[in-house]
Design an enzyme around this catalytic site. Structure first.
Site, mmCIF file in Angstrom:
data_model
loop_
_atom_site.group_PDB
_atom_site.id
_atom_site.type_symbol
_atom_site.label_atom_id
_atom_site.label_comp_id
_atom_site.label_asym_id
_atom_site.label_seq_id
_atom_site.Cartn_x
_atom_site.Cartn_y
_atom_site.Cartn_z
ATOM 1 N N GLU A 108 0.829 -1.202 0.000
ATOM 2 C CA GLU A 108 0.000 0.000 0.000
ATOM 3 C C GLU A 108 0.860 1.248 0.000
ATOM 4 O O GLU A 108 1.939 1.258 0.561
ATOM 5 C CB GLU A 108 -0.896 0.011 1.246
ATOM 6 C CG GLU A 108 -1.992 -1.029 1.166
ATOM 7 C CD GLU A 108 -2.954 -0.980 2.348
ATOM 8 O OE1 GLU A 108 -4.110 -1.336 2.150
ATOM 9 O OE2 GLU A 108 -2.547 -0.595 3.448
ATOM 10 N N CYS A 122 3.282 8.747 0.903
ATOM 11 C CA CYS A 122 3.858 7.860 1.900
ATOM 12 C C CYS A 122 4.083 6.517 1.215
ATOM 13 O O CYS A 122 3.127 5.855 0.805
ATOM 14 C CB CYS A 122 2.840 7.751 3.045
ATOM 15 S SG CYS A 122 3.301 6.613 4.314
ATOM 16 N N CYS A 129 6.653 -6.457 7.880
ATOM 17 C CA CYS A 129 7.760 -5.886 8.648
ATOM 18 C C CYS A 129 8.285 -6.956 9.596
ATOM 19 O O CYS A 129 7.513 -7.762 10.107
ATOM 20 C CB CYS A 129 7.257 -4.673 9.453
ATOM 21 S SG CYS A 129 8.573 -3.713 10.232
ATOM 22 N N CYS A 133 6.278 -3.636 16.506
ATOM 23 C CA CYS A 133 5.840 -2.558 17.388
ATOM 24 C C CYS A 133 4.385 -2.845 17.749
ATOM 25 O O CYS A 133 3.573 -3.148 16.858
ATOM 26 C CB CYS A 133 6.000 -1.216 16.700
ATOM 27 S SG CYS A 133 7.707 -0.952 16.162
ATOM 28 N N CYS A 136 1.273 -1.023 16.050
ATOM 29 C CA CYS A 136 1.283 -0.840 14.588
ATOM 30 C C CYS A 136 0.666 -2.042 13.880
ATOM 31 O O CYS A 136 1.040 -3.180 14.149
ATOM 32 C CB CYS A 136 2.722 -0.630 14.113
ATOM 33 S SG CYS A 136 2.897 -0.621 12.317
ATOM 34 N N CYS A 362 -1.389 6.496 9.442
ATOM 35 C CA CYS A 362 -0.162 5.854 9.932
ATOM 36 C C CYS A 362 -0.480 4.583 10.676
ATOM 37 O O CYS A 362 -1.333 4.568 11.549
ATOM 38 C CB CYS A 362 0.544 6.725 10.962
ATOM 39 S SG CYS A 362 1.108 8.263 10.378
HETATM 40 N N1 SAH Z 1 8.994 1.356 10.071
HETATM 41 C C1 SAH Z 1 9.238 2.735 10.064
HETATM 42 C C2 SAH Z 1 8.394 3.492 9.066
HETATM 43 C C3 SAH Z 1 6.936 3.125 8.932
HETATM 44 S S1 SAH Z 1 5.852 3.489 10.256
HETATM 45 C C4 SAH Z 1 9.055 3.308 11.451
HETATM 46 O O1 SAH Z 1 8.581 2.610 12.314
HETATM 47 O O2 SAH Z 1 9.441 4.459 11.643
HETATM 48 C C5 SAH Z 1 5.474 5.224 10.137
HETATM 49 C C6 SAH Z 1 5.080 5.871 11.456
HETATM 50 O O3 SAH Z 1 3.746 5.516 11.880
HETATM 51 C C7 SAH Z 1 5.989 5.445 12.594
HETATM 52 O O4 SAH Z 1 6.329 6.541 13.403
HETATM 53 C C8 SAH Z 1 5.105 4.489 13.355
HETATM 54 O O5 SAH Z 1 5.556 4.328 14.653
HETATM 55 C C9 SAH Z 1 3.774 5.162 13.240
HETATM 56 N N2 SAH Z 1 2.629 4.286 13.558
HETATM 57 C C10 SAH Z 1 2.571 2.938 13.480
HETATM 58 N N3 SAH Z 1 1.338 2.509 13.838
HETATM 59 C C11 SAH Z 1 0.613 3.595 14.142
HETATM 60 C C12 SAH Z 1 -0.758 3.793 14.543
HETATM 61 N N4 SAH Z 1 -1.590 2.782 14.674
HETATM 62 N N5 SAH Z 1 -1.175 5.049 14.747
HETATM 63 C C13 SAH Z 1 -0.327 6.106 14.552
HETATM 64 N N6 SAH Z 1 0.952 5.981 14.170
HETATM 65 C C14 SAH Z 1 1.427 4.738 13.958
HETATM 66 FE FE1 SF4 Z 2 7.504 -2.004 11.439
HETATM 67 FE FE2 SF4 Z 2 5.270 -0.744 12.184
HETATM 68 FE FE3 SF4 Z 2 7.337 -0.860 13.870
HETATM 69 FE FE4 SF4 Z 2 7.489 0.701 11.684
HETATM 70 S S1 SF4 Z 2 6.075 0.953 13.406
HETATM 71 S S2 SF4 Z 2 9.049 -0.734 12.466
HETATM 72 S S3 SF4 Z 2 6.301 -0.556 10.210
HETATM 73 S S4 SF4 Z 2 6.131 -2.632 13.107
#
Ligand code: SAH
Ligand code: SF4
Length: 384
Positions: A108, A122, A129, A133, A136, A362
């Site tokens: 996506e 984006c 991944c 986290c 996420c 995000c």
């Molecule tokens: N993997 C990289 C880039 C992709 S995530 C990273 O983690 O930085 C892009 C951003 O969205 C990151 O700051 C991540 O922590 C945030 N993010 C992930 N899940 C989210 C959610 N459910 N709500 C808001 N931000 C989120």
């Molecule tokens: Fe991976 Fe989501 Fe963590 Fe970014 S925030 S490193 S996409 S698991």
């Protein structure tokens, strides 16, 4: 499953040159047509401009290339776009695309208008991944594979098609641009795919093609410390850090890579990020999780932690996804937190959630959304 290469395509399909670097185009001309170095370079430069400045998808449109050569190119190569499986437009203008990289492998990307100078795209760097986290959605999807550089560029090409943003003639008038910024904040951890991210940036930032300045390209990382300096040295990208916590105990839980590279190492790598200055600040992303990381004390800790680092702070209201064990902090809480951060000299740090109604915000990206109806995704996002 063996890694699938977009450029290879199915057995019968001609090799795809959309997404290739100048060097790859040069090598193609040298190998396929036996041209010497100088001629191959000249042809590659012509092709590069047609592909990335004008966005053509037919060799026949390349009017400064001899007809015979165009015929040969068409017979042996293609300028294919990634297959657009789904396209959703949010009530706020955000567009989410589901693109097919190879059979059954989908990714996506999201275009957000009125972000950056005009609009930000984006992009994803991995399908799934390897990191988990806890807040996420992408983190719940196992890594399928890294994207190739051509597939990263392919996202930009597909979206420029959809925005009808290719010039018909002459140079691009900067004021007309709709897509002005790229953020590597889609699916995946870009610093686990640095070679392809760097190669894609080379194409995207080239002044004779898509021509997006490297200062308008931001790479977000969860904190892959050893790859941060190489990112800066190789790409001059703007850096964003997914911080989300101000102490190791909590960050170990929310962003598990912290167990490997704890906060002091991460912040050191930020201080030493190549080119960092007040004019080129690092963005720290902080997702607001109710009762988890959103107290006044944590806002003060955040300010203290970032002292001395040229920083911007981006507070992100947490975006819900089905089955997630969190809630977003209340608006009052976010404002109180933001107040403390603001008073410390950081301007307007709350990121408005965009495209929530189509699960494009995000952390909501996950490529199995193709199997769901938009209405179903909306219902789930609303928690009903
Ligand atoms: N993997 C990289 C880039 C992709 S995530 C990273 O983690 O930085 C892009 C951003 O969205 C990151 O700051 C991540 O922590 C945030 N993010 C992930 N899940 C989210 C959610 N459910 N709500 C808001 N931000 C989120
Ligand atoms: Fe991976 Fe989501 Fe963590 Fe970014 S925030 S490193 S996409 S698991």
């Amino acid at each position: 499953m063996a890694e699938l290469d977009l450029n290879a395509g199915p057995a019968a399909a001609p090799a795809n040159l959309a997404g290739a670097t100048r060097a790859e185009l040069r090598a193609t001309f040298a190998d396929a047509f036996g041209l010497d170095e100088k001629k191959a370079r000249m042809r590659a430069n012509q092709l590069f401009r047609w592909i990335y400045h004008f966005g053509v998808t037919e060799f026949d449109a390349m009017t400064d290339i001899a007809k015979e050569m165009r015929g040969e190119l068409s017979a042996r190569f293609a300028l294919r776009r990634l297959n657009m499986v789904e396209r959703q437009v949010s009530s706020d203008g955000t567009r989410k695309y589901l693109l097919e990289l190879s059979p059954g492998v989908e990714v996506e990307c999201v275009f957000i208008p009125d972000v950056g100078r005009a609009g930000a795209l984006c992009v994803s760097s991995q399908v799934g991944c390897t990191l988990n986290c806890t807040f996420c959605h992408t983190g719940t999807q196992a890594l399928v594979r890294n994207l190739t550089a051509a597939e990263i560029v392919g996202q930009v090409l597909a979206v420029k098609d959809d925005l009808e943003e290719w010039p018909t003639a002459g140079p691009v008038d900067e004021r007309d641009r709709r897509l002005s910024n790229i953020v590597f904040m889609g699916m995946g951890e870009p610093l686990y795919n640095l070679d392809n991210v760097a190669k894609a940036m080379e194409v995207i930032s080239d002044g004779e093609g898509i021509s997006l300045s490297r200062r308008r390209i931001t790479v977000s990382t969860s904190g892959v410390v050893p790859q941060m300096a190489p990112l800066g040295e190789r790409t001059s990208a703007m850096l964003a850090i997914s911080l989300h916590a101000t102490n190791d105990d909590l960050r170990d839980e929310l962003v598990p890579i912290n167990r490997k590279y704890p906060l002091d190492e991460l912040l050191d790598a930020c201080r030493n990020y190549p080119g960092v200055s007040n004019a080129r600040r690092i963005t720290f992303e902080y997702v607001m999780l109710k009762g988890v990381n959103d107290t006044d004390a944590e806002a003060r800790d955040l300010v203290r932690l970032l002292k001395g680092i040229p920083a911007k702070i981006n507070l992100i209201p947490w975006n819900p996804w089905p089955g997630a064990p969190y809630e977003c902090s209340s608006w009052e809480r976010i404002e109180a937190f933001a107040d403390i951060v603001n008073r410390a000299g950081y301007a307007s740090p709350i990121r408005t959630p965009r495209g929530r109604d189509i699960a494009a915000a995000c952390g909501q990206l996950k490529s199995d959304s193709v199997k769901k109806r938009a209405s179903e995704v909306r219902r789930e996002a609303a928690g009903v």
